[in-house]
Design an enzyme around this catalytic site. Structure first.
Site, short mmCIF file in Angstrom:
data_model
loop_
_atom_site.label_atom_id
_atom_site.label_comp_id
_atom_site.label_asym_id
_atom_site.label_seq_id
_atom_site.Cartn_x
_atom_site.Cartn_y
_atom_site.Cartn_z
N GLN A 1 15.27 23.81 1.95
CA GLN A 1 14.87 23.63 0.55
C GLN A 1 14.50 24.93 -0.14
O GLN A 1 14.32 24.94 -1.36
CB GLN A 1 13.70 22.64 0.44
CG GLN A 1 14.07 21.21 0.77
CD GLN A 1 15.02 20.57 -0.25
OE1 GLN A 1 15.26 21.09 -1.33
NE2 GLN A 1 15.58 19.43 0.11
N THR B 1 36.75 24.17 15.42
CA THR B 1 37.53 25.01 14.50
C THR B 1 36.75 25.19 13.20
O THR B 1 36.21 24.22 12.67
CB THR B 1 38.90 24.35 14.24
OG1 THR B 1 39.54 24.20 15.51
CG2 THR B 1 39.76 25.19 13.32
N SER C 1 21.27 24.85 4.49
CA SER C 1 22.26 23.81 4.21
C SER C 1 22.93 24.10 2.88
O SER C 1 22.25 24.40 1.89
CB SER C 1 21.58 22.44 4.17
OG SER C 1 22.50 21.46 3.78
N GLY D 1 22.39 21.05 7.55
CA GLY D 1 21.02 21.46 7.89
C GLY D 1 20.51 20.71 9.11
O GLY D 1 19.80 21.29 9.95
N CYS E 1 13.64 2.43 1.45
CA CYS E 1 13.86 1.05 1.86
C CYS E 1 14.33 1.04 3.32
O CYS E 1 15.43 1.50 3.63
CB CYS E 1 14.89 0.40 0.96
SG CYS E 1 14.95 -1.35 1.19
N ASN F 1 10.47 19.11 1.32
CA ASN F 1 11.47 18.58 0.40
C ASN F 1 10.90 17.58 -0.60
O ASN F 1 11.42 17.42 -1.69
CB ASN F 1 12.62 17.93 1.19
CG ASN F 1 12.15 17.09 2.34
OD1 ASN F 1 11.40 17.56 3.20
ND2 ASN F 1 12.56 15.84 2.37
C1 LIG Z 1 13.94 20.12 4.48
C2 LIG Z 1 15.26 19.57 4.88
N1 LIG Z 1 15.73 19.80 6.10
C3 LIG Z 1 16.92 19.34 6.52
C4 LIG Z 1 17.70 18.58 5.69
C5 LIG Z 1 19.01 18.06 6.20
O1 LIG Z 1 20.07 18.79 5.64
P1 LIG Z 1 21.55 18.18 5.69
O2 LIG Z 1 21.59 17.07 4.69
O3 LIG Z 1 22.45 19.32 5.33
O4 LIG Z 1 21.76 17.70 7.07
C6 LIG Z 1 17.24 18.29 4.39
C7 LIG Z 1 18.04 17.42 3.50
O5 LIG Z 1 17.51 16.68 2.69
C8 LIG Z 1 16.00 18.80 3.98
O6 LIG Z 1 15.52 18.55 2.77
#
Ligand SMILES: Cc1ncc(COP(=O)(O)O)c(C=O)c1O
Length: 393
Positions: free
Chosen positions: A181, A239, A201, A74, A327, A153
């Protein structure tokens, strides 16, 4: 590794690979390991399989297969969308996003700011909803791209991307949404939703980590991020990761066929968990708009105690969730999302995100409801911030 079977309520962080997905991908490691670009039949036959997977991914969002580019994750999809936009419109030096995006967008925006771009961050209200007036006022002719996530998220709040997309289409401004998400949780149909680019993702959808996709609407100006071979019609070199592409296709097919039952099932579990915890633990609050929210997510603040202490205690029972602080350099940094919402300090630090999947059960929810209240009570009794522990004068 000797790890006890988790009671896993952290599915916005990552999900398990579905057994059907694993079965679908395994033959592509040892049996059909060829390179889809090869001239020989052994490799070349995989080209067809990659295209089948592309059609499966396209189908879940109502896209045409050639509008799907496979990526590694993602984050790569998000970076590619923003980079492509600024390179496609070099004269436009303004990028609009929100204060609550994932770091894959936020940190890329910071990177652009260092190169001289003006970045506008749309604020949110106390329920995590976008300030649409602010957004409308920030639009100008210098905008290269607007990037607004489909759902957050941390809180699960779903943003009005239909409204945003329609407005931007009228003004001819490029629109990207991070739907990492929402895929499989909220129906998406790009035939009706005028977004130009959309990120996905695999590992949030029961496919493995390390595979993603970017939808790019036909006719959208596009510049590749990874430059090299001609793969993905020259839009992303490298690839093809055939086993993971097959896995993402299968995961999308399963999600598309089951979205209605799955969201009904998961939201029922989530609602019971939320209701019971709120009833059994005093001084709790839900963070985020409960009207427009992902079906699997709840973000609850147990005020006056630290989320990390809660996580450590519930971890002893095998329960996995996330807290609203991360953290960083040895210090607990409160979540940028909850801060943007103006959640008070004592509530941010006690926030816990539970995110469910189709593999959770009623029995698991019963266990969390039983285990958590005494833990909260015990931690409150130790907390200097707890109202009961304020020194009496
Ligand atoms: C809203 C959102 N965007 C992008 C990502 C990034 O995805 P990836 O872990 O596949 O790089 C996340 C992963 O937590 C996400 O929650």
């Amino acid at each position: 590794m000797n790890i006890m079977k988790p009671l896993y309520l952290d599915n916005n962080a990552t999900t398990c690979v579905a057994p059907e997905v694993l079965d679908a991908m395994l033959p592509f490691f040892q049996e059909f390991y060829g390179n889809p670009s090869s001239m020989h039949t052994f490799g070349g036959q995989l080209h067809r399989r990659v295209e089948d997977a592309r059609a499966q991914v396209a189908a879940i969002i109502g896209a045409d297969p050639e509008e799907i580019i496979f990526t590694s994750c993602g984050s790569e999809s998000d970076n590619t969308a923003l980079m492509s936009a600024v390179e496609s419109f070099p004269a436009k030096k303004h990028v609009i996003t929100t204060r609550v995006e994932h770091p894959a967008v936020l940190n890329f925006a910071k990177h652009l700011a260092r190169k001289g771009y003006k970045i506008t961050y749309i604020p949110v209200d106390s329920l995590g909803r976008l300030d649409m007036d602010f957004f409308k006022k920030s639009l100008d002719d210098n905008v290269a791209i607007v990037s607004v996530m489909h759902a957050n998220n941390e809180t699960g709040v779903v943003f009005p991307i239909e409204e945003i997309a329609a407005m931007l289409r009228q003004r001819g401004i490029l629109f990207h949404t991070d739907a990492v998400q929402t895929l499989g949780k909220v129906p998406i149909n790009v035939k009706e939703l005028p977004v130009d680019m959309l990120s996905l993702s695999g590992h949030k959808l029961h496919a493995p980590k390390g595979i993603g996709a970017l939808y790019v609407r036909k006719g959208t100006r596009f510049n590749p991020y990874l430059i090299g071979g001609h793969q993905e019609r020259g839009r992303r070199a490298g690839t093809e990761n055939v086993p993971y592409i097959i896995a993402l296709g299968k995961a999308c097919e399963i999600a598309r066929e089951n979205i209605a039952q799955e969201t009904a099932y998961v939201s029922k579990l989530r609602d019971r968990l939320e209701k019971e915890l709120m009833a059994r633990c005093p001084d709790t609050r839900i963070n985020g708009d409960t009207v427009s929210r992902l079906p699997n997510t709840t973000n609850i603040s147990f005020e006056y105690i630290e989320g990390e202490a809660i996580l450590l205690r519930i971890d002893r029972h095998g329960i996995c969730a996330s807290s609203g602080s991360a953290c960083t350099s040895g210090a607990l940094e409160p979540s940028h999302v909850l801060r943007a919402m103006g959640v008070p300090f004592t509530a941010i630090h006690g926030s816990i995100r539970f995110s469910l999947s189709r593999y959770n059960t009623d029995e698991e929810i019963d266990k969390v409801i039983e285990v958590m209240p005494p833990i909260i009570k015990e931690l409150r009794s130790l907390s200097p911030f707890s109202r009961d522990n304020f020194p009496k004068c």
